[in-house]
Design an enzyme around this catalytic site. Structure first.
Site, PDB file in Angstrom:
ATOM      1  N   ARG A 162       0.840  -1.203   0.000  1.00 17.11           N
ATOM      2  CA  ARG A 162       0.000   0.000   0.000  1.00 17.11           C
ATOM      3  C   ARG A 162       0.873   1.250   0.000  1.00 17.11           C
ATOM      4  O   ARG A 162       2.052   1.214   0.380  1.00 17.11           O
ATOM      5  CB  ARG A 162      -0.905   0.015   1.238  1.00 17.11           C
ATOM      6  CG  ARG A 162      -0.132   0.084   2.534  1.00 17.11           C
ATOM      7  CD  ARG A 162      -0.939   0.595   3.706  1.00 17.11           C
ATOM      8  NE  ARG A 162      -0.157   0.500   4.937  1.00 17.11           N
ATOM      9  CZ  ARG A 162       0.765   1.369   5.317  1.00 17.11           C
ATOM     10  NH1 ARG A 162       1.062   2.399   4.552  1.00 17.11           N
ATOM     11  NH2 ARG A 162       1.419   1.211   6.458  1.00 17.11           N
TER      12      ARG A 162
ATOM     13  N   THR B  74       2.478   2.459   9.982  1.00 12.44           N
ATOM     14  CA  THR B  74       1.284   2.650  10.789  1.00 12.44           C
ATOM     15  C   THR B  74       1.117   1.455  11.721  1.00 12.44           C
ATOM     16  O   THR B  74       1.770   0.428  11.563  1.00 12.44           O
ATOM     17  CB  THR B  74       0.027   2.865   9.928  1.00 12.44           C
ATOM     18  OG1 THR B  74      -1.029   3.367  10.753  1.00 12.44           O
ATOM     19  CG2 THR B  74      -0.430   1.576   9.266  1.00 12.44           C
TER      20      THR B  74
ATOM     21  N   ALA C 290      -6.117   6.874   9.589  1.00 15.75           N
ATOM     22  CA  ALA C 290      -5.059   6.759   8.590  1.00 15.75           C
ATOM     23  C   ALA C 290      -5.618   6.187   7.288  1.00 15.75           C
ATOM     24  O   ALA C 290      -6.659   5.518   7.292  1.00 15.75           O
ATOM     25  CB  ALA C 290      -3.937   5.861   9.113  1.00 15.75           C
TER      26      ALA C 290
ATOM     27  N   GLY D 121      -4.272   4.302   3.441  1.00 15.44           N
ATOM     28  CA  GLY D 121      -3.222   3.734   2.608  1.00 15.44           C
ATOM     29  C   GLY D 121      -3.879   2.874   1.543  1.00 15.44           C
ATOM     30  O   GLY D 121      -4.651   1.978   1.869  1.00 15.44           O
TER      31      GLY D 121
ATOM     32  N   GLY E  61      -6.972   0.442   2.430  1.00 22.77           N
ATOM     33  CA  GLY E  61      -8.065   1.373   2.725  1.00 22.77           C
ATOM     34  C   GLY E  61      -7.797   2.293   3.892  1.00 22.77           C
ATOM     35  O   GLY E  61      -6.835   3.072   3.864  1.00 22.77           O
ATOM     36  N   VAL E  62      -8.614   2.193   4.951  1.00 28.35           N
ATOM     37  CA  VAL E  62      -8.581   3.172   6.040  1.00 28.35           C
ATOM     38  C   VAL E  62      -8.508   2.467   7.395  1.00 28.35           C
ATOM     39  O   VAL E  62      -8.814   1.275   7.508  1.00 28.35           O
ATOM     40  CB  VAL E  62      -9.828   4.083   6.019  1.00 28.35           C
ATOM     41  CG1 VAL E  62      -9.964   4.795   4.676  1.00 28.35           C
ATOM     42  CG2 VAL E  62     -11.103   3.292   6.330  1.00 28.35           C
TER      43      VAL E  62
ATOM     44  N   CYS F 260       3.117   7.442  10.173  1.00 26.72           N
ATOM     45  CA  CYS F 260       3.072   8.114   8.867  1.00 26.72           C
ATOM     46  C   CYS F 260       4.181   9.144   8.699  1.00 26.72           C
ATOM     47  O   CYS F 260       4.050  10.090   7.923  1.00 26.72           O
ATOM     48  CB  CYS F 260       1.703   8.747   8.637  1.00 26.72           C
ATOM     49  SG  CYS F 260       0.372   7.532   8.639  1.00 26.72           S
TER      50      CYS F 260
END
Length: 215
Positions: free
Chosen positions: A78, A83, A149, A151, A162-163, A180
């Protein structure tokens, strides 16, 4: 008779995993589903889940940002940097056919951001974008903390990854990385902001906001 100006969005399936999903298994499932979507063999999918505590490194990750590898570290395809994922964080893996929707990666990322902003608004939280800083941010007095977050990866115009929205994770677990790549700001969560909700509440809000943004 249908109006020819109306574009029909693809059907999107929703999946919710009740137990934490191992990261390698999740990536394998995502890649298989994204390939099936690209080939027209499966509908789009939004997959809501939690992971056991891990760190993931995106394609822009700087090894200096891994401060303490206290959890397993996974290199992943990604976008983005380091993260944390773990219990109490709702991860949303989004597998959409962008070719059938809008083949514009920047617009897609902004839609993901807006999805998170609209979801937070349902809980009375003002989430904001910041130029040059990926993710969704909350202003707290003189400081700004990241609450979500993003990606993504795109293959054959199908999105995956995704998130990640912090609901009630152990925020100290972010201390093993520079989240990040941003050193001057912290992280927060719904619980840290005094919003005590269940993961089921968050799932309802995510689905409601998704339909508003993505149709």
């Amino acid at each position: 008779m249908l109006n020819s100006d109306i574009s029909l969005k693809p059907l999107t399936e929703w999946r919710i995993s009740e137990r934490p999903v191992a990261y390698p298994a999740a990536v394998a499932d995502m890649e298989a589903r994204a390939a099936a979507i690209a080939e027209g063999r499966a509908p789009e999918l939004v997959w809501l889940l939690e992971h056991p505590s891990i760190y993931t490194a995106g394609t822009s990750a700087d090894d200096a940002d891994l401060l303490d590898a206290r959890f397993p570290v996974y290199r992943t395809g990604r976008g983005g940097q380091f993260t944390y994922h773990g219990p109490g964080q709702r991860v949303g893996y989004v597998m959409l056919n962008l070719k059938a929707r809008k083949p514009d990666v920047r617009a897609y990322v902004r839609d993901l951001e807006q999805w998170l902003i609209e979801t937070l608004a349902l809980f009375g939280i003002k989430g904001e974008r910041r130029e040059g800083r990926v993710g969704i941010w909350v202003v707290r007095g003189m400081q700004e903390d990241k609450i979500a977050a993003l990606g993504v990866r795109i293959r054959h115009w199908v999105s995956f990854h995704g998130v990640a929205l912090n609901v009630e994770p152990n925020l100290s677990h972010f201390g093993g990385i520079v989240p990040c790549g941003v050193r001057q700001h912290g992280v927060t969560s719904l619980a840290d902001l005094g919003v005590m909700v269940t993961m089921a509440d968050v799932d309802v809000a995510l689905k409601q906001s998704f339909e508003k943004i993505f149709g």
